[in-house]
Each structure stands twice: as structure tokens, then as C-alpha cells.
Write an enzyme that holds these catalytic residues in place. Structure first.
Site, PDB file in Angstrom:
ATOM      1  N   ASP A   1       0.892  -1.277  -0.132  1.00 52.28           N
ATOM      2  CA  ASP A   1      -0.059  -0.060   0.099  1.00 52.28           C
ATOM      3  C   ASP A   1       0.854   1.053  -0.088  1.00 52.28           C
ATOM      4  O   ASP A   1       0.761   2.149  -0.838  1.00 52.28           O
ATOM      5  CB  ASP A   1      -0.908   0.025   1.357  1.00 52.28           C
ATOM      6  CG  ASP A   1      -2.075  -0.977   1.258  1.00 52.28           C
ATOM      7  OD1 ASP A   1      -2.326  -1.366   0.086  1.00 52.28           O
ATOM      8  OD2 ASP A   1      -2.580  -1.158   2.205  1.00 52.28           O
TER       9      ASP A   1
ATOM     10  N   ARG B   1       0.307   4.818  17.783  1.00 51.61           N
ATOM     11  CA  ARG B   1      -0.140   5.810  16.695  1.00 51.61           C
ATOM     12  C   ARG B   1       0.187   7.391  17.041  1.00 51.61           C
ATOM     13  O   ARG B   1       0.588   7.965  15.963  1.00 51.61           O
ATOM     14  CB  ARG B   1      -1.767   5.636  16.212  1.00 51.61           C
ATOM     15  CG  ARG B   1      -2.019   4.381  15.687  1.00 51.61           C
ATOM     16  CD  ARG B   1      -0.992   4.028  14.585  1.00 51.61           C
ATOM     17  NE  ARG B   1      -1.413   2.750  13.829  1.00 51.61           N
ATOM     18  CZ  ARG B   1      -0.476   2.182  13.067  1.00 51.61           C
ATOM     19  NH1 ARG B   1       0.397   2.730  12.845  1.00 51.61           N
ATOM     20  NH2 ARG B   1      -0.995   0.954  12.435  1.00 51.61           N
TER      21      ARG B   1
ATOM     22  N   ASP C   1      -7.271   3.366  13.009  1.00 52.83           N
ATOM     23  CA  ASP C   1      -5.793   3.883  13.025  1.00 52.83           C
ATOM     24  C   ASP C   1      -6.061   5.249  12.081  1.00 52.83           C
ATOM     25  O   ASP C   1      -5.426   6.308  12.302  1.00 52.83           O
ATOM     26  CB  ASP C   1      -4.809   3.184  12.098  1.00 52.83           C
ATOM     27  CG  ASP C   1      -4.470   1.851  13.131  1.00 52.83           C
ATOM     28  OD1 ASP C   1      -4.338   2.434  14.367  1.00 52.83           O
ATOM     29  OD2 ASP C   1      -4.150   0.861  12.674  1.00 52.83           O
TER      30      ASP C   1
ATOM     31  N   SER D   1      -3.461  -9.462   8.306  1.00 55.68           N
ATOM     32  CA  SER D   1      -2.891  -8.308   8.439  1.00 55.68           C
ATOM     33  C   SER D   1      -2.111  -8.136   9.603  1.00 55.68           C
ATOM     34  O   SER D   1      -3.028  -8.475  10.777  1.00 55.68           O
ATOM     35  CB  SER D   1      -4.086  -7.251   8.258  1.00 55.68           C
ATOM     36  OG  SER D   1      -3.652  -5.988   8.593  1.00 55.68           O
TER      37      SER D   1
HETATM   38  N1  ARG Z   1      -7.818  -3.497  16.542  1.00 57.47           N
HETATM   39  C1  ARG Z   1      -6.405  -2.867  16.863  1.00 57.47           C
HETATM   40  C2  ARG Z   1      -6.768  -1.432  17.276  1.00 57.47           C
HETATM   41  O1  ARG Z   1      -7.582  -0.799  16.619  1.00 57.47           O
HETATM   42  C3  ARG Z   1      -5.176  -3.222  15.730  1.00 57.47           C
HETATM   43  C4  ARG Z   1      -5.463  -2.508  14.528  1.00 57.47           C
HETATM   44  C5  ARG Z   1      -4.543  -2.754  13.642  1.00 57.47           C
HETATM   45  N2  ARG Z   1      -4.706  -4.183  12.991  1.00 57.47           N
HETATM   46  C6  ARG Z   1      -3.748  -4.868  12.214  1.00 57.47           C
HETATM   47  N3  ARG Z   1      -3.862  -6.075  12.095  1.00 57.47           N
HETATM   48  N4  ARG Z   1      -3.161  -4.331  11.291  1.00 57.47           N
HETATM   49  O2  ARG Z   1      -5.972  -0.978  17.683  1.00 57.47           O
END
Ligand code: ARG
Length: 409
Positions: free
Chosen positions: A15, A95, A124, A176
Site C-alpha cells: 500500500d 499511533r 488508525d 494483516s
Molecule cells: N484493533 C487494533 C486497534 O484498533 C489493531 C488495528 C490494526 N490491526 C492490524 N492487524 N493491522 O488498535
């Protein structure tokens, strides 16, 4: 001369690699990539060459691990922040720091835009954009995944081939995965069915509890004002300490979490996490709080923990409420100093000892032996007054029942 200058939060995956080229063309922009090292093990090698080949003019890779653990992870540990009582916040606590570091580069480079590779249905994107907005209200943010023409991975790969963008030739991972020092988040593939147990290949670092060794491991963790400073008698810097506990926890199958959670964007999703160090440290920290916190502070603090985890999960790290709650948490931690012994055994944790110079556990008050100093007689008067309102209330109850009966008749 390009019209725009964009700093891209770059991971090196498909991506964000396609994004670099796509943004350059569609926004007539000079592209600078930024990658923050939060302790992810797999993604950093060869990143610079890849970014340049994809069309970036400049590449930043920054080691943010110490800042991550000390200024983001430890405050959340002290707060006891577990989203929905289960998720120790690995992705979500990373983040705000990535957003802050991205903004720093953008301001230094005089960029007018930043961009990220988050999808349009996750948490995110919210965390990134709300954090960037809080730190640099005038920077424009672009989320190509919400606006570009590609409908599938295959279309992105086709675009990459056409424009000589390097993409890894390895077989596509069915999951992922987002990883940092505080934990790994794993979703997609068969995990999308909440009735299916996570297959072993979903887990990146932990041994399954069934295969963990039969003796387990003992760890003793020393805290100073709520912060872990030593393990098994050995002082460690923050990064080494978390890494050490990740390793010993993983080996014992500790820290696997399987969670159906409520996303900020209104959907339920199922995610699997591996977070051995986070699991052990939250557990041990809580045990020390049981020993050292005043009852009313300890009970009140669980309300703060709940709110604190929501603030992190919902992208509001850089908010006045989070800062104010951190001040409260820090005040509570002044006496959370001491040692906790934990036994790790086939996916479980058990406390095997705790001690603190500021312990509120008073043996003279707690004991049932002849040394007992507790004033048993005083309990009599205490109970009389403590129970008085219930006696009064229930004396009236009979009258209420009778009156209602006669009203119906
Ligand atoms: N559910 C988690 C959160 O919102 C992780 C999100 C990203 N997950 C991933 N497998 N890329 O903090």
C-alpha cells in the site's frame, strides 16, 4: 518544481509503496517518506532503497523505541489501560507517537501535506488524523486508500509492475499484522470468523500454551513509582526490559489475546493479539497496586483506567483530558514501588510474592494469631451505625407493600 510537498508515513508494504508513486503523480508532489521504528522486527531492512525506487526524494527512518516505551507505553501501564478489559493497546498507543514524529518531519521539511496508508474503516485513520490535527492544525492530510481507484491488491500490484515499484515477491500473508514492542495485532483471513480458533500460523512469536515447557519460568519485577526498572534482580533499560519479558512470556505461551472488540467507527471486529510483556507487566503492576494503594484511590483509579483506555483507543492521546488523567495517575504512583514475583506457566500467570517499602498490608492488623492488634470490640458499634440505614429502609418496606396492595384492591 512540484506544487506540493508530502511526508508519507511509510511502512514499505504494498500500500505505502504504491502510495508514494501515486501521490507524486496525482498531487504533483515531492515525496518524503517517514518510518518510525517502534520495535517491529520484520519491516525495516532495505526500506530506504525501496522508498527511493518507489519515487521518494528523501527518506527518514527514526528509532522511536525509547520514547515509545517511556513516554507512551509506561504512562498507559501506570494507568492500567486495557481497552475493553482485554487489549493492552499495542497498535493504538503507537499511533500518536508516529503522528507526532511525522508532523516533526513535515514541519522541518516545510511540507504542506502528510499522508498515511490506513484504510477507511479502521481506527488508525482516526488516530493519525486527529493527532496530526491536534499537533499541526494547518497541515493537510491525505488518505489515499480512501480515495484512490484500486479495488484490490491485484490492481495495486499491476500498478506497481507498470511503474517499476519494488514489491516483495514473497507469498502473500493471509493476515494483516501490525507489530511493535508492546504487542502484535493480527487480523483478516480465517480470523474474520469469530467461531474459528486462531490457527497456530497466525501467531508470530508466542509458543502455544500446550507446547510450552513443563516447568514454566519465575520472573521477579521491580517497580519504582509504577515503572518497571529491573527483572530477576537485574536493572535493565526500558527497551531491554520489555524485550526480555516478551521473550520469556512468549516461550511460556503467555500473552495471547482473542478479542471481539468495538471499533470507534461503529463496527465490531475480531482481532488476535500477542503481547507477552504487556500482559506480564500489567499483571505485576496491578498486584503491586493492591498492596500499596489506598482503597478509595484504587477503586477510583479503575474508573480512570477505563476512560484512559478509551482515550487511547479512540485517538485522543493529545487531548487535555488525557493529560489531566495522566497527572492523576502519576500522583497515585508515588508509592507504587516494590517487587512482584510472577510464575509463568503454560499461558497462565500467577503471583507468587509481593513486597513494598510502602505496603499498606499491616500484619499486626491482618493476623489471626495472638499478635493481633485489631480492635474487635470496635466492630460492634461500627456495624450498628453502618447497617442503620438498611434497618430503617426495610422497616418502611412492609408499609409500602400494604399500601400498594390496598390501592389495587
Ligand atoms: N484493533 C487494533 C486497534 O484498533 C489493531 C488495528 C490494526 N490491526 C492490524 N492487524 N493491522 O488498535
Amino acid at each position: 518544481m512540484s506544487k506540493n510537498k508530502i511526508v508519507v508515513a511509510y511502512s514499505g508494504g504494498l500500500d505505502t509503496s504504491v502510495m508514494v508513486h501515486w501521490l507524486k503523480n496525482n498531487y504533483d508532489a515531492e515525496i518524503i517518506t517517514f518510518t518510525g521504528d517502534l520495535g517491529q522486527t520484520k519491516e525495516l531492512s532495505g526500506l530506504k532503497e525501496k522508498a527511493l525506487k518507489s519515487g521518494a526524494s528523501k527518506v527518514y527512518v527514526e528509532d522511536l523505541r525509547k520514547e515509545f516505551v517511556e513516554d507512551y507505553v509506561y504512562p498507559s501501564l501506570k494507568a492500567g489501560a486495557m481497552y475493553e478489559d482485554a487489549y493492552p493497546m499495542a497498535t493504538s498507543i503507537g499511533r500518536p507517537l508516529l503522528a507526532k514524529a511525522l508532523v516533526d518531519v513535515a514541519l522541518k521539511e516545510g511540507a504542506n501535506m502528510v499522508s498515511h496508508g490506513c484504510t477507511g474503516k479502521g481506527n488508525d485513520q482516526v488516530r493519525f488524523e486527529v493527532s496530526v490535527g491536534a499537533l499541526a492544525p494547518d497541515l493537510k492530510i491525505i488518505a489515499p486508500l480512501r480515495e484512490w481507484e484500486f479495488k484490490s491488491r491485484e490492481e495495486e500490484i499491476e500498478y506497481a509492475k507498470k511503474h517499476n515499484i519494488p514489491v516483495a515477491a514473497t507469498k502473500e500473508n493471509p493476515y494483516s499484522i501490525d507489530e511493535n514492542l508492546w504487542g502484535t495485532s493480527i487480523e483478516c483471513g480465517v480470523l474474520e470468523d469469530p467461531m474459528v480458533a486462531p490457527p497456530e500460523d497466525a501467531f508470530q512469536s508466542t509458543t502455544s500454551p500446550e507446547n510450552a515447557n513443563d516447568n514454566g519460568d519465575d520472573v521477579s519485577i521491580e517497580f519504582v513509582e509504577g515503572i518497571p526498572v529491573a527483572v530477576n534482580g537485574q536493572e535493565m533499560d526500558s527497551i531491554s526490559l520489555v524485550k526480555f519479558l516478551n521473550a520469556v512470556g512468549a516461550k511460556n505461551g503467555v500473552g495471547r489475546i482473542d478479542l471481539v472488540e468495538n471499533r470507534l467507527v461503529g463496527i465490531k471486529s475480531r482481532e488476535v493479539y500477542e503481547a507477552p510483556a504487556a500482559t506480564i507487566l500489567h499483571f505485576a503492576h496491578k498486584e503491586l497496586e493492591r498492596l500499596t494503594l489506598d482503597k478509595s484511590v484504587m477503586h477510583y483509579k479503575s474508573i480512570v483506567a477505563h476512560e484512559f483506555s478509551n482515550l487511547i483507543y479512540n485517538g485522543l492521546w493529545f487531548s487535555p483530558l488525557r493529560e489531566a488523567l495522566s497527572a492523576f495517575v502519576d500522583k497515585t504512583q508515588e508509592r507504587v514501588t516494590g517487587l512482584v514475583k510472577v510464575k509463568l506457566y503454560k499461558g497462565t500467570l500467577r503471583v507468587t510474592g509481593r513486597t513494598s517499602p510502602y505496603s499498606l498490608y499491616d500484619p499486626a492488623l491482618a493476623t489471626y494469631t495472638a499478635e493481633d492488634q485489631f480492635d474487635h470490640k470496635a466492630s460492634e458499634g461500627f456495624i450498628k451505625i453502618y447497617g442503620l440505614p438498611l434497618k430503617t429502609y426495610n422497616r418502611v418496606t412492609q408499609k409500602v407493600k400494604n399500601d400498594r396492595k390496598s390501592a389495587v384492591a
